[in-house]
Every structure is written in C-alpha cells, then in structure tokens.
Write an enzyme that holds these catalytic residues in place. Structure first.
Site, PDB file in Angstrom:
ATOM      1  N   ALA A  93     -10.179  10.291  12.415  1.00 18.37           N
ATOM      2  CA  ALA A  93     -11.042  11.362  11.921  1.00 18.37           C
ATOM      3  C   ALA A  93     -10.701  12.720  12.521  1.00 18.37           C
ATOM      4  O   ALA A  93     -11.219  13.749  12.073  1.00 18.37           O
ATOM      5  CB  ALA A  93     -12.501  11.030  12.226  1.00 18.37           C
ATOM      6  N   ASN A 100       0.827  -1.206   0.000  1.00 15.47           N
ATOM      7  CA  ASN A 100       0.000   0.000   0.000  1.00 15.47           C
ATOM      8  C   ASN A 100       0.867   1.263   0.000  1.00 15.47           C
ATOM      9  O   ASN A 100       0.610   2.219  -0.738  1.00 15.47           O
ATOM     10  CB  ASN A 100      -0.911   0.023   1.231  1.00 15.47           C
ATOM     11  CG  ASN A 100      -1.964  -1.060   1.217  1.00 15.47           C
ATOM     12  OD1 ASN A 100      -2.255  -1.652   0.183  1.00 15.47           O
ATOM     13  ND2 ASN A 100      -2.527  -1.341   2.381  1.00 15.47           N
ATOM     14  N   ASP A 151      -1.928   3.789   5.566  1.00 18.57           N
ATOM     15  CA  ASP A 151      -0.819   3.476   4.660  1.00 18.57           C
ATOM     16  C   ASP A 151      -0.716   4.511   3.551  1.00 18.57           C
ATOM     17  O   ASP A 151       0.394   4.908   3.152  1.00 18.57           O
ATOM     18  CB  ASP A 151      -1.024   2.083   4.043  1.00 18.57           C
ATOM     19  CG  ASP A 151      -1.149   0.996   5.073  1.00 18.57           C
ATOM     20  OD1 ASP A 151      -0.627   1.167   6.201  1.00 18.57           O
ATOM     21  OD2 ASP A 151      -1.770  -0.042   4.767  1.00 18.57           O
ATOM     22  N   LEU A 185      -4.532  10.506  14.165  1.00 19.59           N
ATOM     23  CA  LEU A 185      -5.661  10.539  15.096  1.00 19.59           C
ATOM     24  C   LEU A 185      -6.977  10.190  14.416  1.00 19.59           C
ATOM     25  O   LEU A 185      -8.041  10.619  14.859  1.00 19.59           O
ATOM     26  CB  LEU A 185      -5.747  11.927  15.742  1.00 19.59           C
ATOM     27  CG  LEU A 185      -4.468  12.435  16.416  1.00 19.59           C
ATOM     28  CD1 LEU A 185      -4.616  13.910  16.801  1.00 19.59           C
ATOM     29  CD2 LEU A 185      -4.128  11.594  17.634  1.00 19.59           C
ATOM     30  N   THR A 228      -9.902   1.039   5.433  1.00 12.73           N
ATOM     31  CA  THR A 228      -8.768   0.153   5.187  1.00 12.73           C
ATOM     32  C   THR A 228      -7.745   0.835   4.279  1.00 12.73           C
ATOM     33  O   THR A 228      -8.085   1.333   3.214  1.00 12.73           O
ATOM     34  CB  THR A 228      -9.228  -1.160   4.529  1.00 12.73           C
ATOM     35  OG1 THR A 228     -10.325  -1.698   5.265  1.00 12.73           O
ATOM     36  CG2 THR A 228      -8.102  -2.173   4.488  1.00 12.73           C
TER      37      THR A 228
END
Length: 287
Positions: free
Chosen positions: A208, A42, A237, A206, A233
């Site tokens: 959101a 990723n 990354d 952190l 998900t």
C-alpha cells in the site's frame, strides 16, 4: 516484440473467510470460487491485457485444459503450453474481509516441464524480445541463460522467494521485481542492498506504500494510489505484467511503473486473480 513468459499455471481455489486461519484453527468459509491463476499465468494475462504480444511457456495436466483455453481467450499465445502426466498446479487461497490473503501452492505440472520445451519456444524468439520468469517452474536458470545468449532482455519476479534460486539467476537479469520482505532476504543472502545488485533495474514493491525503483536515475520512490482493497491476490503479478508490457512497448521505466501501479490499484478492488485483471482501456481511463 514478444514477451516469452516461462511461468506457472494454477487452478485457484479462493475461500472467502472472516479472518485468516490461525495454526490449528478450523474455520468456516463464507464462499468459494475457482479461477485461473498462478504467478506465470497472471503475468501473461496482465501483459497481454496491457497490449503486449505474449507467448506463455509452461505445462498443465489433463485437468487444466480449460485454463489453457481461457488464457487463449485473454490474448495469450498458448502454443508452448505442454500437457504432462501430472496434476495441474493449484493454489488454496484464503481471503479475509480486509483483502489480505494466505496461500498454499502445489507445483504439480509447473515443476514437470519437458526438457526441450523452452528451446522449442525460444526458437521463435528474436533479439530484443523479453524473457520473463518467476520461481514457480522448473528450468528457470537454464532458460534464462539460453535467453541471454540469444540477446533477449531478462526479467525475473523473485517469488515465491528462495535465496538460492534468486542468487543463481542474478547474473542473467536486466530487471528484478521483488517485495520488501524478499529484498531483505536477498540482501541477507548476498550482502548487497537492492541498489547495489548487479542488475540494471530493480523494483521493490511496498504494498500500500507504492514501490521503489533502483535504476539509471538512482533510487526513486513511487507512492501508491489510494483505494479500498477487497482482495490483494494477484496485484503484484498484475504490476509485474504491466511493467513488462510497458517496457516492451517502449515506455520509459517511470511511465511503465506508473501505469502498472494504476493496474494494480484497480486489481485490488476486485475479487479474483487472472480472470479480473484490468485491460489497458480500464487503466488508461483511470480509477
């Protein structure tokens, strides 16, 4: 310059579920998708899409050849991805209707890297390049020390978190990226708050709420962009890959973080992992 990423390559099996399963619960999924993933892959794809030259150092089994081909299509240098006698790493990912996820990982080939692989890769590196790694492969400490001795800048994403591994690699780092829970765990292990770690730049993500940077300017907060998330998900990354690419391209840290936040914000509005990471054109166009 080049980013040398010693990182995992996984086959992601992503299940769309009505809610994250509880212990002992049998849950019917609404759908399944298979894609390229792994924190390493990723980050390599994110950095490449952010305009950096990226060479991935890692391993797959015979079942993962398609993943290597896909990384190459996304602009990643795959010459130093070995094929080993182990199954390609994979992740079983459940994603609920709010975009939250639950992940189970098998290391597989990621934990079976040939002993000489990193040395062969870094023989092409130059002082001033960046070495990036995470805690999903073998030989991280040895590789970080080798890269440091060669004059590379060392960046580490401390996930999946392991206090012993994170503590061992700290002396070699220029940049550390970790989330709030990982920061608390590292502080418990070392007795040091993020701003007191022996690392030039520390970024605590952190979710959101955005992120916090501890660096030359002291502590600085960056609020997150407000979007409706459908799948978180790979967002972390994507953020790390974009930060690395921004720094590699000479951006000051605040600009690199801001650009990475925009990329991560776009990422959470999409279903999937490496295959849907936004490119620099998407990010610069805004949300």
């Amino acid at each position: 310059m080049t980013i040398w990423n010693l990182g995992s390559i996984n086959i992601d099996m992503v299940y769309d579920v009505p809610h994250l399963p509880a212990p002992g619960e049998t849950l019917a999924a609404n759908g399944l998708t298979r894609g390229l993933g792994g924190k390493g892959a990723n980050m390599s794809v994110a950095a490449a899409r952010a305009g950096a030259r990226v060479a991935h150092v890692g391993a797959v089994g015979a079942d993962g050849r398609w993943a290597v081909e896909r990384m190459m299509e996304y602009g990643v240098d795959t010459r130093f991805i070995a094929e080993v006698d182990a199954p390609t790493g994979h992740a079983i990912i459940s994603v609920d209707a709010a975009g939250e996820n639950q992940i189970v990982i098998l290391g597989g080939a990621n934990r079976a890297l040939p002993g000489d692989l990193v040395g062969r890769a870094l023989s092409d590196a130059a002082a001033g390049d960046m070495f990036l790694t995470q805690n999903e492969t073998s030989v991280q400490i040895e590789a970080a020390q080798m890269a440091r001795d060669m004059g590379l800048h060392i960046a580490y994403a401390a996930a999946p978190f392991d206090a012993e591994a994170a503590t061992a690699i700290l002396p070699f780092l220029d940049l550390l990226v970790l989330n709030a829970v990982e920061a608390e765990q590292l502080q418990a292990a070392t007795g040091l708050a993020p701003g007191n770690l022996p690392v030039s730049d520390v970024i605590v993500t952190l979710g959101a709420e955005g992120c916090r940077w501890f660096g030359a300017e002291g502590e600085r907060e960056f609020p997150a962009l407000k979007v409706t998330a459908v799948d978180t998900t790979g967002a972390g990354d994507t953020f790390t890959g974009y930060v690395a690419a921004g720094l590699d391209r000479g951006l000051p840290m605040p600009q690199a973080i801001a650009q990475a936040q925009r990329a991560a914000a776009i990422m959470v509005t999409r279903h999937g992992t490496a295959d849907v990471i936004p490119d620099l054109k998407d990010v610069q166009a805004g949300l």
